[in-house]
Design an enzyme around this catalytic site. Structure first.
Site, mmCIF file in Angstrom:
data_model
loop_
_atom_site.group_PDB
_atom_site.id
_atom_site.type_symbol
_atom_site.label_atom_id
_atom_site.label_comp_id
_atom_site.label_asym_id
_atom_site.label_seq_id
_atom_site.Cartn_x
_atom_site.Cartn_y
_atom_site.Cartn_z
ATOM 1 N N ASP A 267 0.770 -1.181 -0.004
ATOM 2 C CA ASP A 267 0.018 -0.095 -0.093
ATOM 3 C C ASP A 267 0.791 1.126 -0.077
ATOM 4 O O ASP A 267 1.834 1.436 0.798
ATOM 5 C CB ASP A 267 -1.006 -0.199 1.211
ATOM 6 C CG ASP A 267 -2.093 1.016 1.078
ATOM 7 O OD1 ASP A 267 -2.081 1.759 0.459
ATOM 8 O OD2 ASP A 267 -2.929 0.536 2.092
ATOM 9 N N ASP A 328 -10.707 3.610 -1.382
ATOM 10 C CA ASP A 328 -11.522 2.593 -0.365
ATOM 11 C C ASP A 328 -12.945 2.335 -0.750
ATOM 12 O O ASP A 328 -13.705 3.611 -0.672
ATOM 13 C CB ASP A 328 -11.172 2.729 1.008
ATOM 14 C CG ASP A 328 -9.578 2.590 1.347
ATOM 15 O OD1 ASP A 328 -8.875 2.524 0.393
ATOM 16 O OD2 ASP A 328 -9.394 2.645 2.638
HETATM 17 C C1 GLA Z 1 -5.898 1.675 2.445
HETATM 18 C C2 GLA Z 1 -6.034 0.746 1.798
HETATM 19 C C3 GLA Z 1 -7.243 0.011 2.321
HETATM 20 C C4 GLA Z 1 -6.724 -0.733 3.444
HETATM 21 C C5 GLA Z 1 -6.027 0.387 4.549
HETATM 22 C C6 GLA Z 1 -5.405 -0.162 5.600
HETATM 23 O O1 GLA Z 1 -6.661 2.590 3.144
HETATM 24 O O2 GLA Z 1 -6.613 1.157 0.630
HETATM 25 O O3 GLA Z 1 -7.760 -0.973 1.620
HETATM 26 O O4 GLA Z 1 -5.643 -1.556 3.380
HETATM 27 O O5 GLA Z 1 -5.245 1.245 3.915
HETATM 28 O O6 GLA Z 1 -4.859 0.699 6.512
#
Ligand code: GLA
Length: 504
Positions: A267, A328
C-alpha cells in the site's frame, strides 16, 4: 515625552526582527506527537534573511518548507500537501513564546496543533530521519503463472479494520471451510493492516502481541487447504499508522516469505510523500516486485495505490498480479456503484496474470440491500474483478452465502479467457454489459441504476451474436427461453445471464 515615545518605538522596531530571528532559528522538538502525521521536530535556519527548514514527521520524514517568513514572534511557511489535488500547498504557522513553540497547520485530512520545546544539535541528530537507499532503475519482471484467474478470498480490513488478531484469522479459515466458501473458490485469507509490531535489533519486523506466531498461523491456514496473505506499505507508516517497509523492502519481503505467506498487498500509504510521480511510484512497486521474486517463494503481489498514474498499464511489468483502481470501498450503494460503474471501467489491460481491482467485497456487511449486493457481485464478476470478501464470515446470512457461492456467477468472474466486461448499451439509468467467455458463450448483465423497477430486454446484438439459442438466468439458477428474455429489473438491482448463439 514625545521624544521618549519615538525613541521607544524605534528601539522596539529595531528589536523585533532581531528577536524574531533568534526566536525562530534552531531545533524544536515535539514529544508525544499525535499519530498522524506525527511531527517530531521543526528545524529553522536563517541565511542572511532567507528562512529555510523542515518539519520532520513519523509518516513523511522531513518535509522541507518553502516561503518561510518571520514576522514578530511568528514564522509562517508553505508545505506541500498530500492526497488533495485541490489544495496542493498548505500554509503553516509556528508561534514562538519564551517557553517554546506552538506549531499549527493542516496536512491531508488532519489539523496539526503541537507544542514544542527548544532542542539542540544532538537532539536533531538523534531524531534525524534515515532515508531509504535509492530506488532501483525501472525494469520489467517477467510474467509468472500466478493469478491465471482473478484472486478470490477474504480480507480483514472492511469488517475489522486494524482490530484483527490471530484467533480471528484462524476462525475465518475454519469458516471458509465449514461454509463451503473455500470450495466455491475463496482461497486467500488476507491479513490487512494492524498486525505489525516493531523491528528487532536486526531490523526484522515483528508482529504485535495479537499475532504471537506468524509461522504457526500460516501453517494452520495452509493445513485447511487455504492460502494466506499479508500487508505492508512502502512508506515509513501504513495507512493505519503501523510500521511500514520504508528502507526495509528486501528484508520484509524475505520475512513474509519465511513466515510462509502467499500474497502481499503493498500500500502506497505515506510512501506517496517520497514517491510522488509516475516514475518513482513505478520504481517503488518494482523494488518490492524484485524483492518478492528474490525470495524464491510464489507470492501474489497486490498493488494498492488507488489507480494513480494509469497503474493498469504498468502493474504487470513491476510484478503485480492485481492492482487497485480506486480509493477505498465503503458499504453503501453510492460508493460501490461509483467504483463499479464509473471508476474501474476506465482501466484496461486486465487478463490472465493481472487484474484491475475495484477493492474488496462488502456483501455480508449489511449496509446495502439484497438487490444492491446482487449488483455489487454482478459488476465485479462481469469485470473479472478479484473477489475478496470483507465481512465476518461467522455471521454470513443464508442470503449472503447463497449470493457469494453462486457457482454460475463465480464462473463468469473466473472465466479462463479473462476478459473484463464492459457496458455495451446505455439508456439513462439502464445499462447492459457484456463479457465474452472462453467457451464462446457470452455473459450479459442488465443493470438498473434507477430508483424504480424497470423493464429490460437484452438482444442478440447486445451479445454480439446473430441469433440467441440458449440463455440461463444466473441469479435465479434457471434456463430462460430466448424468446422470453424480458425482465423487470428491480431498482438498484441486476440480472445476470449466460447466453449462447450463432456468431455473426
Ligand atoms: C488503505 C487501503 C485499504 C486498507 C487500509 C489499511 O486505505 O486502501 O484497503 O488496506 O489502507 O490501513
Amino acid at each position: 515625552m514625545r521624544f521618549l515615545l519615538v525613541a521607544l518605538c524605534l528601539i522596539f522596531a529595531l528589536q523585533v526582527p532581531a528577536q524574531a530571528r533568534s526566536a525562530a532559528e534552531g531545533v524544536w522538538l515535539f514529544d508525544n506527537a499525535p499519530s498522524y502525521p506525527g511531527v517530531t521536530m521543526l528545524e529553522v535556519a536563517n541565511d542572511a534573511g532567507a528562512i529555510s527548514g523542515s518539519v520532520t514527521t513519523e509518516w513523511y520524514g522531513p518535509m522541507t518548507f518553502e516561503n518561510g517568513r518571520v514576522e514578530g514572534d511568528t514564522l509562517t511557511f508553505d508545505l506541500r500537501n498530500i492526497n488533495d489535488n485541490a489544495h496542493p500547498i498548505r500554509r503553516w504557522t509556528a508561534q514562538f513564546t519564551p517557553s517554546g513553540v506552538k506549531l499549527t497547520g493542516d496536512i491531508w485530512y488532519a489539523h496539526v496543533e503541537q507544542n514544542g520545546r527548544r532542542g539542540g544539535v544532538k537532539d536533531a541528530e538523534a531524531r534525524a530521519f534515515r532515508f531509504a537507499p535509492d530506488l532501483p532503475p525501472l525494469g520489467t519482471i517477467a510474467p509468472d503463472k500466478l493469478a491465471a484467474t482473478p484472486p478470490m478470498g477474504w480480507s480483514s480490513w472492511n469488517k475489522f479494520g486494524d482490530k484483527i488478531d490471530d484467533t480471528t484469522v484462524r476462525a475465518m479459515a475454519d469458516t471458509l471451510v465449514a461454509t463451503g466458501l473455500r470450495d466455491a473458490g475463496y482461497l486467500y485469507v488476507n491479513i490487512d493492516d494492524g498486525w505489525q509490531g516493531k523491528r528487532d535489533a536486526n531490523g526484522v519486523l515483528q508482529p504485535n502481541a495479537k499475532f504471537p506466531d506468524m509461522k504457526a498461523l500460516t501453517d494452520y491456514v495452509h493445513s485447511k487447504g487455504l492460502k494466506i496473505g499479508i500487508y505492508t506499505s512502502q512508506g515509513p507508516r501504513t495507512c493505519a499508522g503501523y510500521e511500514g517497509s520504508y528502507g526495509h523492502i528486501q528484508r520484509d519481503a524475505q520475512t513474509f516469505a519465511d513466515w510462509g505467506f502467499d500474497y502481499l498487498k503493498h500500500d502506497l500509504c505515506s510512501g506517496e510523500w517520497f514517491y510522488n510521480d509516475a516514475d518513482k511510484v513505478k520504481r517503488s512497486y518494482y523494488e518490492m516486485g524484485l524483492a518478492l521474486k528474490a525470495t524464491g517463494r510464489s507470492m501474489l503481489y497486490s498493488l494498492c495505490q488507488y489507480g494513480r498514474f494509469n497503474v493498469s498499464e504498468w502493474g504487470r511489468s513491476v510484478g503485480g498480479h492485481l492492482w487497485r483502481t480506486t480509493g477505498d470501498i465503503t458499504d453503501d450503494y453510492k460508493t460501490m456503484s461509483d467504483i463499479g460503474f464509473e471508476r474501474n471501467p476506465k482501466f484496461g489491460h486486465a487478463g490472465p496474470g493481472g487484474w484491475n481491482d475495484p477493492d474488496m467485497l462488502e456483501v455480508g456487511n449489511g449496509g446495502m440491500s439484497e438487490d444492491e449486493y446482487i449488483t455489487h457481485l454482478t459488476l465485479w464478476a462481469i469485470q473479472a474483478a478479484p473477489l475478496i470478501m470483507g465481512h465476518d464470515l461467522r455471521q454470513t446470512s443464508e442470503n449472503a452465502l447463497r449470493l457469494l457461492t453462486n457457482r454460475d456467477v463465480i464462473a463468469i468472474d473466473q472465466d479462463a479467457k479473462g476478459v473484463q466486461g464492459r457496458a455495451v448499451r446505455e439508456d439513462g439509468k439502464l445499462e447492459i454489459w457484456r463479457k465474452e467467455l472462453a467457451d464462446g458463450s457470452v455473459a450479459l448483465a442488465l443493470f438498473n441504476r434507477g430508483e424504480a423497477p424497470a423493464p429490460m430486454a437484452p438482444t442478440a446484438a447486445d451479445a454480439n451474436l446473430a441469433r440467441l439459442t440458449e440463455a440461463r438466468d444466473l441469479w435465479r439458477g434457471a434456463a430462460v427461453a430466448v424468446e422470453e428474455l424480458h425482465f423487470v429489473v428491480p431498482a438498484h438491482g441486476a440480472v445476470m445471464l449466460r447466453v449462447k448463439g450463432d456468431s455473426i
